[in-house]
Design a protein around this motif. Structure first.
Motif, PDB file in Angstrom:
ATOM      1  N   LYS A  64       0.737  -0.826   0.512  1.00 21.66           N
ATOM      2  CA  LYS A  64      -0.388  -0.003  -0.141  1.00 21.66           C
ATOM      3  C   LYS A  64       0.770   1.026  -0.055  1.00 21.66           C
ATOM      4  CE  LYS A  64      -3.478   2.296   2.838  1.00 21.66           C
ATOM      5  NZ  LYS A  64      -3.743   2.007   4.749  1.00 21.66           N
ATOM      6  N   ALA A  65       0.470   2.446  -0.850  1.00 24.37           N
ATOM      7  CA  ALA A  65       1.000   3.970  -0.719  1.00 24.37           C
ATOM      8  C   ALA A  65       0.006   4.487  -1.120  1.00 24.37           C
ATOM      9  CB  ALA A  65       1.617   3.349  -1.908  1.00 24.37           C
ATOM     10  N   THR A  66       0.855   5.480  -0.231  1.00 27.42           N
ATOM     11  CA  THR A  66      -0.080   6.747  -0.318  1.00 27.42           C
ATOM     12  C   THR A  66       0.497   8.429  -0.477  1.00 27.42           C
ATOM     13  OG1 THR A  66      -1.516   6.136   1.961  1.00 27.42           O
ATOM     14  CG2 THR A  66      -1.913   7.971   1.914  1.00 27.42           C
ATOM     15  N   LEU A  67      -0.397   9.281  -1.976  1.00 26.31           N
ATOM     16  CA  LEU A  67      -0.236   9.932  -2.394  1.00 26.31           C
ATOM     17  C   LEU A  67      -0.734  10.832  -1.929  1.00 26.31           C
ATOM     18  CD1 LEU A  67       2.429  10.706  -5.235  1.00 26.31           C
ATOM     19  CD2 LEU A  67       0.429  10.240  -6.500  1.00 26.31           C
ATOM     20  N   ILE A  80       0.982   4.080  -9.229  1.00 26.89           N
ATOM     21  CA  ILE A  80       1.953   3.267  -8.380  1.00 26.89           C
ATOM     22  C   ILE A  80       2.250   2.421  -9.162  1.00 26.89           C
ATOM     23  CG2 ILE A  80       2.414   3.506  -6.056  1.00 26.89           C
ATOM     24  CD1 ILE A  80       1.846   6.385  -6.526  1.00 26.89           C
ATOM     25  N   VAL A  81       3.839   2.443  -9.164  1.00 26.93           N
ATOM     26  CA  VAL A  81       4.736   0.539  -9.774  1.00 26.93           C
ATOM     27  C   VAL A  81       5.123   0.549  -8.057  1.00 26.93           C
ATOM     28  CG1 VAL A  81       6.372  -0.256 -11.024  1.00 26.93           C
ATOM     29  CG2 VAL A  81       4.297   1.399 -11.863  1.00 26.93           C
ATOM     30  N   PHE A  82       4.398  -0.853  -8.057  1.00 27.39           N
ATOM     31  CA  PHE A  82       5.224  -1.563  -6.714  1.00 27.39           C
ATOM     32  C   PHE A  82       6.172  -2.280  -7.420  1.00 27.39           C
ATOM     33  CE2 PHE A  82       0.851  -0.283  -5.157  1.00 27.39           C
ATOM     34  CZ  PHE A  82       1.370   0.404  -4.048  1.00 27.39           C
ATOM     35  N   ILE A  83       7.725  -2.561  -6.900  1.00 28.67           N
ATOM     36  CA  ILE A  83       8.449  -2.811  -7.261  1.00 28.67           C
ATOM     37  C   ILE A  83       9.175  -3.312  -6.207  1.00 28.67           C
ATOM     38  CG2 ILE A  83       8.897  -2.239  -9.577  1.00 28.67           C
ATOM     39  CD1 ILE A  83      11.457  -0.887  -7.803  1.00 28.67           C
ATOM     40  N   ARG A  93       1.369  -2.933 -10.726  1.00 33.86           N
ATOM     41  CA  ARG A  93       0.881  -1.503 -10.938  1.00 33.86           C
ATOM     42  C   ARG A  93      -0.681  -1.001 -10.552  1.00 33.86           C
ATOM     43  NH1 ARG A  93       4.058   0.626 -15.725  1.00 33.86           N
ATOM     44  NH2 ARG A  93       5.223  -0.266 -14.763  1.00 33.86           N
ATOM     45  N   THR A  94      -1.018   0.123 -10.483  1.00 30.23           N
ATOM     46  CA  THR A  94      -2.160   0.348  -9.684  1.00 30.23           C
ATOM     47  C   THR A  94      -3.234   2.248  -9.144  1.00 30.23           C
ATOM     48  OG1 THR A  94      -4.327   0.161  -8.603  1.00 30.23           O
ATOM     49  CG2 THR A  94      -2.649  -0.142  -7.611  1.00 30.23           C
ATOM     50  N   ALA A  95      -3.921   2.231  -9.527  1.00 27.93           N
ATOM     51  CA  ALA A  95      -3.828   3.967  -9.672  1.00 27.93           C
ATOM     52  C   ALA A  95      -4.310   3.669  -8.335  1.00 27.93           C
ATOM     53  CB  ALA A  95      -4.953   4.415 -10.620  1.00 27.93           C
ATOM     54  N   THR A  96      -4.064   5.474  -7.682  1.00 26.24           N
ATOM     55  CA  THR A  96      -4.547   6.196  -6.673  1.00 26.24           C
ATOM     56  C   THR A  96      -6.134   5.826  -6.922  1.00 26.24           C
ATOM     57  OG1 THR A  96      -4.014   8.068  -6.924  1.00 26.24           O
ATOM     58  CG2 THR A  96      -2.112   6.845  -5.655  1.00 26.24           C
ATOM     59  N   ASP A  97      -6.584   5.943  -5.592  1.00 25.26           N
ATOM     60  CA  ASP A  97      -8.421   6.405  -5.403  1.00 25.26           C
ATOM     61  C   ASP A  97      -8.408   7.899  -4.857  1.00 25.26           C
ATOM     62  OD1 ASP A  97      -7.605   6.560  -2.899  1.00 25.26           O
ATOM     63  OD2 ASP A  97      -8.666   4.610  -2.176  1.00 25.26           O
ATOM     64  N   PHE A 124       9.312  -4.076  -0.115  1.00 27.21           N
ATOM     65  CA  PHE A 124       8.847  -3.297  -1.276  1.00 27.21           C
ATOM     66  C   PHE A 124       9.343  -1.612  -2.268  1.00 27.21           C
ATOM     67  CE2 PHE A 124       5.508  -2.693   0.642  1.00 27.21           C
ATOM     68  CZ  PHE A 124       4.644  -1.454   0.854  1.00 27.21           C
ATOM     69  N   THR A 125       8.703  -1.208  -2.768  1.00 20.00           N
ATOM     70  CA  THR A 125       9.489   0.312  -2.935  1.00 20.00           C
ATOM     71  C   THR A 125       8.276   0.273  -4.131  1.00 20.00           C
ATOM     72  OG1 THR A 125      11.877  -0.279  -3.058  1.00 20.00           O
ATOM     73  CG2 THR A 125      10.981   2.125  -3.812  1.00 20.00           C
ATOM     74  N   ALA A 126       7.866   2.116  -3.332  1.00 19.96           N
ATOM     75  CA  ALA A 126       6.366   2.148  -4.201  1.00 19.96           C
ATOM     76  C   ALA A 126       6.856   3.240  -4.701  1.00 19.96           C
ATOM     77  CB  ALA A 126       5.322   2.591  -3.334  1.00 19.96           C
ATOM     78  N   GLN A 127       6.661   3.066  -6.459  1.00 17.31           N
ATOM     79  CA  GLN A 127       6.879   4.720  -7.194  1.00 17.31           C
ATOM     80  C   GLN A 127       5.944   5.489  -8.415  1.00 17.31           C
ATOM     81  OE1 GLN A 127       9.492   2.000  -9.638  1.00 17.31           O
ATOM     82  NE2 GLN A 127      11.539   2.639  -8.695  1.00 17.31           N
ATOM     83  N   PHE A 128       6.171   6.670  -7.787  1.00 16.71           N
ATOM     84  CA  PHE A 128       5.074   8.129  -8.654  1.00 16.71           C
ATOM     85  C   PHE A 128       6.137   8.444  -9.793  1.00 16.71           C
ATOM     86  CE2 PHE A 128       3.583  11.503  -8.686  1.00 16.71           C
ATOM     87  CZ  PHE A 128       2.427  11.751  -9.771  1.00 16.71           C
ATOM     88  N   ALA A 129       5.650   7.845 -11.170  1.00 12.13           N
ATOM     89  CA  ALA A 129       6.373   8.453 -11.644  1.00 12.13           C
ATOM     90  C   ALA A 129       6.838  10.277 -12.320  1.00 12.13           C
ATOM     91  CB  ALA A 129       6.932   7.710 -13.323  1.00 12.13           C
ATOM     92  N   GLY A 130       5.631  10.603 -11.632  1.00 13.41           N
ATOM     93  CA  GLY A 130       5.409  12.140 -11.857  1.00 13.41           C
ATOM     94  C   GLY A 130       4.979  11.942 -13.007  1.00 13.41           C
ATOM     95  N   THR A 131       4.484  13.477 -12.703  1.00 20.84           N
ATOM     96  CA  THR A 131       3.409  14.175 -14.552  1.00 20.84           C
ATOM     97  C   THR A 131       4.103  15.563 -15.022  1.00 20.84           C
ATOM     98  OG1 THR A 131       1.939  14.915 -12.958  1.00 20.84           O
ATOM     99  CG2 THR A 131       1.932  12.520 -13.543  1.00 20.84           C
ATOM    100  N   LYS A 132       3.320  15.817 -15.733  1.00 19.96           N
ATOM    101  CA  LYS A 132       3.700  17.026 -16.162  1.00 19.96           C
ATOM    102  C   LYS A 132       4.238  18.791 -14.970  1.00 19.96           C
ATOM    103  CE  LYS A 132       2.636  17.209 -20.852  1.00 19.96           C
ATOM    104  NZ  LYS A 132       1.272  17.403 -22.285  1.00 19.96           N
ATOM    105  N   GLU A 133       2.417  17.546 -14.227  1.00 23.06           N
ATOM    106  CA  GLU A 133       2.660  18.712 -13.168  1.00 23.06           C
ATOM    107  C   GLU A 133       3.081  18.745 -11.417  1.00 23.06           C
ATOM    108  OE1 GLU A 133      -1.107  20.663 -10.817  1.00 23.06           O
ATOM    109  OE2 GLU A 133      -1.396  18.743 -11.619  1.00 23.06           O
TER     110      GLU A 133
END
Length: 148
Positions: A64-67, A80-83, A93-97, A124-133
């Motif tokens: 689980k990860a919270t962004l 979010i990608v879990f590795i 990988r899954t999207a945030t709610d 594990f490591t949770a990764q958020f690749a980022g966006t334009k914003e």
């Protein structure tokens, strides 16, 4: 050191910019100027939480990860990608709610059970690749193993 010539050149530049705004972006000769607006990215907070996994019968577990943004507001629909922390293999990988939570469980995304067993041992490591914003982020957590 700023010279008088530098100041005069800067003032001319400011006058030109004002003139350009009054012309609606028109440059001399009728061409339209395109002024790029710089994109200012925002930082995020990604938190990976320790979860519990079991090894009886078949390896199971939940990651689980919270962004959130820097104001603490949840970010929805961000992938979010879990590795695995050591081997860097992807668990899933899954999207945030709407609460900014991304959760992946072995039951819903069984994949390779060996990967989940490794997650129990190394975390594990949770990764958020980022966006334009938003800037990218990464967070690590361990999985507490249970035999029940």
């Amino acid at each position: 050191m700023t010279t008088q010539a530098d100041l005069e050149q800067f003032q001319k530049f400011q006058e030109f910019m004002k003139w350009q705004q009054m012309q609606g972006g028109q440059q001399p000769g009728g061409s339209t100027a395109s002024v790029a607006t710089p994109v200012v990215k925002k930082h995020v907070r990604l938190e990976a939480t320790a979860t519990k996994g079991t090894v009886v019968g078949q390896a199971t577990g939940t990651v689980k990860a919270t962004l959130r943004d820097t104001d603490g507001e949840p970010l929805q629909d961000k992938e979010i990608v879990f590795i695995l922390t050591t081997s860097r293999q992807e668990l899933g990988r899954t999207a945030t709610d709407p609460n900014g939570v991304a959760q992946l469980s072995a039951g819903s995304n069984i994949g390779d059970p060996q990967l989940w067993i490794e997650a129990l041992g190394t975390g594990f490591t949770a990764q958020f690749a980022g966006t334009k914003e938003y800037y990218p982020a990464e967070a690590k957590a361990t999985v507490r193993a249970s035999i029940f």
